[in-house]
Design an enzyme around this catalytic site. Structure first.
Site, PDB file in Angstrom:
ATOM      1  N   VAL A   1       0.852  -1.202   0.000  1.00  0.00           N
ATOM      2  CA  VAL A   1       0.000   0.000   0.000  1.00  0.00           C
ATOM      3  C   VAL A   1       0.884   1.246   0.000  1.00  0.00           C
ATOM      4  CG1 VAL A   1      -1.821   1.282   1.191  1.00  0.00           C
ATOM      5  CG2 VAL A   1      -1.765  -1.213   1.359  1.00  0.00           C
TER       6      VAL A   1
ATOM      7  N   LYS B   1      -5.680  -1.981  -2.343  1.00  0.00           N
ATOM      8  CA  LYS B   1      -4.930  -1.356  -1.242  1.00  0.00           C
ATOM      9  C   LYS B   1      -5.873  -0.918  -0.124  1.00  0.00           C
ATOM     10  CE  LYS B   1      -1.387   0.274  -4.449  1.00  0.00           C
ATOM     11  NZ  LYS B   1      -1.096   1.323  -5.433  1.00  0.00           N
TER      12      LYS B   1
HETATM   13  N1  HSE Z   1       0.285   0.566 -10.196  1.00  0.00           N
HETATM   14  C1  HSE Z   1       0.477   1.049  -8.878  1.00  0.00           C
HETATM   15  C2  HSE Z   1       0.337   2.556  -8.869  1.00  0.00           C
HETATM   16  C3  HSE Z   1       1.851   0.657  -8.384  1.00  0.00           C
HETATM   17  O1  HSE Z   1       0.303   3.156  -9.939  1.00  0.00           O
HETATM   18  O2  HSE Z   1       0.225   3.140  -7.796  1.00  0.00           O
HETATM   19  C4  HSE Z   1       2.007   0.873  -6.927  1.00  0.00           C
HETATM   20  O3  HSE Z   1       1.201   0.039  -6.193  1.00  0.00           O
END
Ligand code: HSE
Ligand code: NDP
Length: 436
Positions: free
Chosen positions: A134, A207
């Protein structure tokens, strides 16, 4: 006497795996000085052992078979950085059954299969570290689980997907279109393997599942989280939002509402002067309101090789310290939330303020029809703009409302959208940080 090392095996030598390896190897001496014992990166497994990852490894460290790490009796901590659900889940369960502690950045896996993984870890008395899952570099798991343990958390508002924040920032500041901003974020290594996870809010929901569970003592509830992404946001809405004094952000919200909690992800209008509204680019931020501390803001890089590698290394160091002090599985005792009994409120039952953009014919009586329907559902208008003058053609009519119930709003809009004077489905966005 030489101090016994803690041995580490990494599975997945991609963006985060390479960042983690760089920190472990380049800071080996500094880490040993800080921790008081050495940590050795014994093996890294990846399917492709030829690709240049920007770091030189000693011969024999890079292997192509994760099983060699999972079954190596000398490895204390398995670091899963391959992503995806299968076989990452099976690898983690195998590591746990083999008595190894696990560190992972895999929020998709934890949000959907976390119960089984944490249960196995409890039964086998091993730790699971998931700080990197997260908000990348921001140590928010530690904050919520440990630092704020003496608080009752009232609300968490966060920008926890860097890719979508990057896209919205580019669209707002540079007028860049959605597709080219996404492409840039992918090139920079921020986006998930499947970028729809980023732009449809799914990564944020993964998250938020983890954060809400830790903050409010509810079971992991990914499927109950209302999730809406940023793909329908238009430059026109960004412009109107700005005229009303707001920015549009993809917000993760978890907040207490009586005996319930609201847990939702959606594009949200925030007043320009709200601290979260100033969080731009790939940066993440989490705003927490709790009883003892009051408001706090946590801000930093939420993705990328080195920032995420930093969070992974912090878990490795924590677990290594636990092993050394005989407190292995210490993290387990605080990371499985006791069930608080709070329930996740359905989206239809939330109350919030709204931004509405109607496409309505420019002719007498139109506004009274729309506002009449809104009024009949107890929805009160706070302010309004109509742009352009196109007799008998559709123009955008934009309204900000006072707090209303989502169920009422949906019913009112469905009636309004059936009127012959309305030419397109009405765009609506929820507003936070004002009267609610
Ligand atoms: N794809 C996610 C983002 C990566 O852009 O935040 C980090 O968890
Ligand atoms: P990458 O795709 O860059 O890296 C994953 C690596 O794992 C690839 O090199 C892949 O090899 C390898 N791999 C896949 N399957 C296996 C296997 N069976 N055995 C060994 N290696 C395997 O992903 P990221 O580093 O970006 O992400 C890793 C995890 O971290 C994900 O869970 C992600 O959600 C999470 N995360 C990522 C962040 C970021 O900024 N990128 C931030 C926070 C969390 P190959 O390419 O050859 O298939």
């Amino acid at each position: 006497m030489k101090k016994k090392s803690i041995n580490i095996g990494i599975i997945g030598f991609g963006t985060v795996g390479a960042g983690t390896a760089k920190i472990l190897l380049r800071k080996r001496k500094e880490l040993e000085r800080k921790l008081g014992f050495p940590m050795v990166l014994k093996n890294i497994a990846d399917l492709d052992t030829k690709r240049d990852r920007g770091i030189k490894l000693s011969a024999g460290v890079l292997i192509n078979n994760a099983q060699a790490i999972l079954n190596d009796p000398e490895i204390d901590i398995v670091v899963e950085l391959m992503g995806g659900i299968h076989p990452a889940k099976e690898f983690i369960l195998q590591a746990i059954r083999n008595g190894k502690h696990v560190v992972t950045a895999n929020k998709a896996l934890l949000a959907t299969e976390g119960h089984e993984i944490f249960k196995a870890a409890r039964e086998n008395r091993v730790d699971i570290g998931f700080e990197a899952s997260v908000a990348g570099s921001i140590p928010i798991i530690k904050v919520v689980r440990e630092s704020l343990v003496g608080n009752s958390i009232q609300s968490i508002y966060g920008i926890i997907n860097g890719t979508s924040n990057y896209i919205l920032t580019k669209m707002t500041e540079e007028g860049v279109d959605f597709a080219s901003a996404l492409k840039e974020a992918q090139t920079l290594g921020y986006a998930e393997m499947d970028p729809t996870f980023d732009v449809e809010g799914i990564d944020s929901a993964h998250k938020l599942t983890i954060l809400a569970s830790l903050a409010f003592g509810v079971p992991f509830s990914f499927k109950k989280i209302y999730t809406e992404g940023i793909t329908k946001i238009t430059p026109l809405d960004i412009q109107f939002a700005s005229e009303f004094g707001y920015k549009i952000k993809l917000l993760a919200i978890a907040k207490q509402a009586g005996k319930d909690i609201d847990v939702r992800i959606h594009p949200t209008m925030l007043p320009y002067d709200h601290m979260i509204a100033g969080v731009n680019g790939v940066f993440n931020a989490i705003y927490i309101e709790s009883d003892a501390t009051g408001s706090q803001l946590y801000y930093g890089r939420g993705a990328g090789e080195m920032p995420t590698g930093s969070a992974v290394v912090s878990d490795i160091a924590d677990i290594a310290g636990n092993i050394k002090t005989g407190a292995a599985d210490r993290m387990q005792r605080v990371n499985i939330p006791a069930h608080s009994g709070l329930r996740i409120r359905k989206i239809e039952d939330i109350k919030t303020c709204y931004y509405l953009r109607f496409s309505a014919l420019d002719k007498p009586g139109v506004l009274s029809k729309i506002s009449g329907i809104l009024g009949s559902y107890n929805i009160s208008i706070k302010s309004m703009i109509q742009k352009g003058r196109k007799i008998e053609k559709a123009v955008p009519v934009v309204m900000m409302t006072h707090e209303a119930r989502e169920k009422d709003m949906i019913q009112a809009l469905s009636r309004i959208d059936r009127l012959s004077i309305v030419s397109e489905k009405t765009m609506y966005l929820r507003v936070e940080g004002g009267e609610n």
